[in-house]
Structure formats: C-alpha cells, structure tokens
Write an enzyme that holds these catalytic residues in place. Structure first.
Site, PDB file in Angstrom:
ATOM      1  N   ARG A  16       0.861  -1.184   0.000  1.00 38.49           N
ATOM      2  CA  ARG A  16       0.000   0.000   0.000  1.00 38.49           C
ATOM      3  C   ARG A  16       0.894   1.229   0.000  1.00 38.49           C
ATOM      4  NH1 ARG A  16      -5.036  -0.465  -1.851  1.00 38.49           N
ATOM      5  NH2 ARG A  16      -6.042  -2.330  -1.044  1.00 38.49           N
ATOM      6  N   CYS A  80      -7.606 -11.639 -12.758  1.00 38.93           N
ATOM      7  CA  CYS A  80      -6.349 -11.962 -12.065  1.00 38.93           C
ATOM      8  C   CYS A  80      -5.266 -12.390 -13.044  1.00 38.93           C
ATOM      9  CB  CYS A  80      -6.566 -13.083 -11.059  1.00 38.93           C
ATOM     10  SG  CYS A  80      -7.825 -12.713  -9.846  1.00 38.93           S
ATOM     11  N   GLY A 113     -10.375  -3.754   0.995  1.00 41.18           N
ATOM     12  CA  GLY A 113     -11.487  -4.628   1.364  1.00 41.18           C
ATOM     13  C   GLY A 113     -11.854  -5.607   0.258  1.00 41.18           C
ATOM     14  N   ARG A 186      -9.595 -14.142  12.635  1.00 37.22           N
ATOM     15  CA  ARG A 186     -11.060 -14.290  12.588  1.00 37.22           C
ATOM     16  C   ARG A 186     -11.526 -15.012  11.322  1.00 37.22           C
ATOM     17  NH1 ARG A 186     -13.582  -9.925   9.594  1.00 37.22           N
ATOM     18  NH2 ARG A 186     -11.984  -8.380   9.121  1.00 37.22           N
TER      19      ARG A 186
END
Lengths: 378, 146
Positions: A16, A80, A113, A186
C-alpha cells in the site's frame, strides 16, 4: 528456429503506497525492466499493459510519463490473469514476426477490502451474492471433502508462504507466522480465516520480451505463455456462475492452460524445478497443485505435508511468498510471478533461491474465468 | 404505496416459491437463471421451466461481513444446493451458522427479505432452508427419473 526470451524484468514492490499513483508505480517497474534489457526509447515496437482497475489508457499514461509513446500500446484486462494475457499477446506477436522487442507491464491500485467487481449484476450485489470470499470458501470446503485437506493444511500453506515471503523485499508482508495465529485469526467465511486470504493491493511489474535465435545461451527463454477460459458447467469455477451441472469431470480452466503450456514447452510437471501459483486463498494453492498436475488428483494434502513445496523440497511453490505474502494487484500479479521466476532461473533470488532451477512455471486464475500458465526455461 | 418486490423480475415466483430456469431441448441441460441460448451447446430457444423447490445441500459457508453493494444483515448463509434435475444452484441459505448444517441434507426453497428500498418496498430474494420435515427423501437422481 527463433524463440522468445526475457531480456529484462522490473518491479515496483507490492503493498500500500499512499500518495503514489498507479502511473508512478508503472514508471518504476518499466524503467527497471528497460534498463536491465538495455532497451531505450524506440527500442521496442509495441507495449501491452495488464490492468483491471486502472481505467482508460492506463498504459499510455505510464509510457507518456516516460516520453516513450508512438508505438501501439494496448491495455489488457483478464481479471487476475491480466498480466498473463498481456504476456501471451506479446509473445504471440513476436513469434508471428510482427515485432522483435515488446514491453509487457502490469499495474494496479486496488480499493481496500473485498474487491468490488463490475462482473456482478447490481441485483447480485443486492442479494449478497457478490461475496467473493464465500465462493473461495465453498471451493475450499469441496477440496477438503475430496482430498483430505484439513484446516491445519490450510494454515500450513500460509505458514510456508509467509516464511518464503520474509526473504522477498518486494512483498507486502515480510514477517513469519505460526499455524496457531493463522487459525486464531477471525473467520471470514468458514473454513477460511482472515490470514488464509490474500490482500488486494497495489504494485507494478514489467518484462521485456525479445526475439531470440536458438543458441543464444544464458537468457531466460519464454517456452510457453498460455491463456484459457472456462468450459461451462462447474458451479465453483472462477467464472462465478449462479448454477452448474452435477458433472464433476469438467476440466478446470487452469488444467486446460497447463496442458496446453506443457505441450508447447515440451516439458511435463515432473520437469519443473519451481512454481509460482495462484494462492488467492490457502485452499486455492492446494487445488492448483492438482489442477496443474503437480500431484495426483486428491494428493494435495500429502504433497504439502511431505515438504515438497517448501524451499529445499522437491518442487518449491511460491518461493516469492505468493499472493499471501505479496498481496494481489490484479494487473501486476502474473508479471510479478514472471519477475520472480526469471530471478530464480538467473540464480538472483537472494534468501529464497531454488538451487539449480532450470524450468519454472507461473500460474494465475481468476474471474472470467481466465487461467494463465507461463513456462520459463534456462 | 409500498409492497414486496423481487430483487430481480423473472428470477423466481413467490407463491409457491419456485426458481425460474430454462431447459435446452437440444442437449437436455438445465440453466439458472433463465437463458435463451444454451451455455452448454449454444442452441437457441431454451424454454423457461420451474425448477424443483427441493434438493440437497452440496456446499455451504456463511458470509460474515457485508459484501459490496449489499444492504441486508450479516451473517447470512451461503451455499450450493443440488436439485433433482441435475443442476447445482448458488444460493443464500436461511441458516447462518455452518456448524448447524450437514453436507447432503434436504433443503427447500423459500423467499426471504433483504432490505427496504427507497420507496419503502420490501425487497426479497430466493434462499434455501433446511427441510426439517424431509429427512428421508429419495436420492435426487432417483427423483429426477421418477
């Protein structure tokens, strides 16, 4: 007989980068590849740019910033596998005698996201059906049922790739992780936990291809660059259909691409020394072992368990750290694999070198479906 | 005046709940949603058919974070149900806890609310629910042959 060789590679790290534009990243990668190839302005006759989210004329912006326009510049989108598609077009044009030297690059700056994709209809989004990780999870569950893969195996893939990636300066995540932490992250979509999924991100990669006469030793040769789409009917294929048939013998797009690439290159899976494959999620890497013929159908778990695919093993997979370490900038990711494998074949992959590597395979697969397989030899 | 509207016209009927697919007379393939041209054999003229409202659970998970463009509640169940016609349907599931689901269990089509639209209408879509009263169904293939 002439062939196609890789005479220069360059990369902008994957990660990033706030304040750095997609064009800026492309400039870094292209400049590095051209310098390595000793190719300057006017030295290439065409350019193909892989990008899925870049927008109109993304490739022109990069070459415009470098003062290197005038030749045909074509943006290529194949999800992709956008970089694989660009590479296939460039290699085909050289083989056909259209050009001698072609620049291929891939650039991307992904939103954060879950990837929003124009592939889905608005109603599918409204109904919650644009849940990309859920499709990965369903595929993972079926693989677990068919191949004896457990959640521990999925965690092992992450541990392996993150260990490899720790030695890759161009990766986004450069820390090792243990299985307990992976299984403790998670749950996104059962059975997939957060750390088992790759991160969409930003980056660029570039490759200069050139016509080579046989006998010009020392260069990495592009032995095959194949792109295939899906055969319809498989409900969990990357074509993301809303329905499929009960026929479980429909070949995957990755298998079609691999079969074609092996034939063109005159090699088989047993000739490979190193592989970079699509590890969008940990189960996708294991499924790729089977679809690419690296192990028998149903054999992914034991192939992984035996350590074959870890650095030092018989066939290291994702020595770069894979997408799980690098992240996935769609348009750049396939060419990032080619950069890594070119370095592996030149014995330049410091800290993650596969000793004596001579035959390498890169694999990408994603929405469309599009599957790309590239074979490099030295 | 507000009412109930499907997330997309032509996907399903609400009473009784039925998915609207199509059948290709040339190759015998079933499709969902409805196609005019068969994706398997490229023949034109596939005709609309109502698909069986019952089937078996083939794959399942739960979506825990709202996917792009989704305005309903999370978590929600998500999976694939195999129908007797020999077609597998990607679908929402009414059960959002995967530990309460079993591969192969009987499922039945239903219609579920998603959210209210800007005009106050209740937007609904199709989903499959565990078919509790139907634990001893015939194998889907046998049913298709019946």
């Amino acid at each position: 007989m002439s062939g196609v060789s890789v005479c220069g590679v360059g990369i902008h790290p994957f990660g990033r980068f706030e304040g750095v534009s997609i064009t800026d990243m492309g400039v870094v990668a292209v400049r590095a590849a051209l310098a390595e190839a000793n190719v300057g302005r006017g030295g290439f006759q065409a350019a193909f740019c892989g990008t899925a989210y870049g927008g109109v004329a993304s490739g022109h912006k990069v070459l415009g910033a470098l003062g290197m326009t005038g030749m045909p510049i074509v943006d290529v989108e194949a999800g992709c596998a956008s970089g694989s598609a660009a590479l296939m077009l460039a290699a085909g044009a050289i083989a056909a005698g259209q050009y001698d030297t072609v620049l291929v690059f891939g650039i991307e700056k992904m939103p954060k996201g879950i990837i929003r994709s124009s592939f889905f209809e608005p109603w599918q989004e409204e109904a919650g059906l644009a849940a990309t990780p859920a499709y990965f999870a369903l595929r993972a569950q079926r693989l677990m049922a068919a191949s004896g893969v457990t959640k521990e195996h999925l965690a092992s893939v992450v541990v392996k790739n993150r260990r490899h990636g720790a030695a890759n300066p161009d990766a986004m995540f450069r820390s090792e992780v243990d299985a307990t932490s992976v299984l403790g992250s998670r749950v996104i979509c059962e059975p997939l936990h957060l750390w088992m999924l790759c991160t969409p991100n930003e980056g660029a990669a570039a490759v200069v291809l050139q016509r080579t006469n046989e006998g010009e030793d020392g260069r990495v040769r592009l032995a095959a660059a194949v792109l295939r789409s899906h055969v319809p009917g498989s409900v969990l294929s990357e074509s993301t259909p809303l329905a499929g048939t009960v026929d479980d013998t429909i070949p995957a797009a990755s298998t079609l691409a691999a079969t074609d690439a092996y034939e063109r290159a005159g090699v088989g899976p047993s000739d490979l020394d190193v592989v970079e494959c699509q590890d969008t999620d940990a189960a996708r890497e294991l499924l790729s072992y089977e679809e690419l013929g690296l192990c028998p159908a149903g054999g992914a778990a034991s192939f992984l368990e035996g350590g074959a695919t870890t650095l030092g093993g018989r066939l290291p997979v994702n020595p770069s750290g894979g997408l799980l370490s690098k992240g996935e900038p769609l348009g750049a990711s396939a060419l990032g694999q080619v950069v890594e494998l070119t370095r592996q074949l030149r014995a330049q992959a410091t800290g993650r070198q596969v000793q004596g590597a001579r035959v390498a395979l890169a694999h990408t697969v994603g929405r469309g479906a599009n599957a790309g397989v590239v074979i490099l030899t030295r | 005046m507000s009412g109930v509207v499907p997330v997309r016209e032509g996907l399903f009927t609400a009473d009784p709940p039925r998915l609207v697919g199509s059948l290709c007379d040339a190759c015998g393939g079933h499709h969902f949603p409805r196609h005019e041209t068969c994706p398997y054999c490229a023949a034109d003229g596939a005709r609309p058919v109502e698909l069986s409202p019952t089937g078996r659970l083939w794959a399942f998970t739960a979506v825990t974070a709202p996917p792009p463009g989704y305005r309903g509640e999370v978590p929600f169940g998500f999976g694939v149900v195999e129908l007797p016609e020999g077609i597998r349907i990607v679908t929402r599931l009414t059960e959002s806890d995967p530990s309460r689901l079993t591969p192969g269990q009987p499922m039945r089509l239903t219609v579920v609310p998603l959210h209210a639209d800007d005009d106050g209408n209740q937007v609904v879509t199709y989903a499959f629910a565990p078919d509790r009263g139907r634990n001893d169904v015939a194998d889907p293939i046998d049913e298709a042959a019946r």
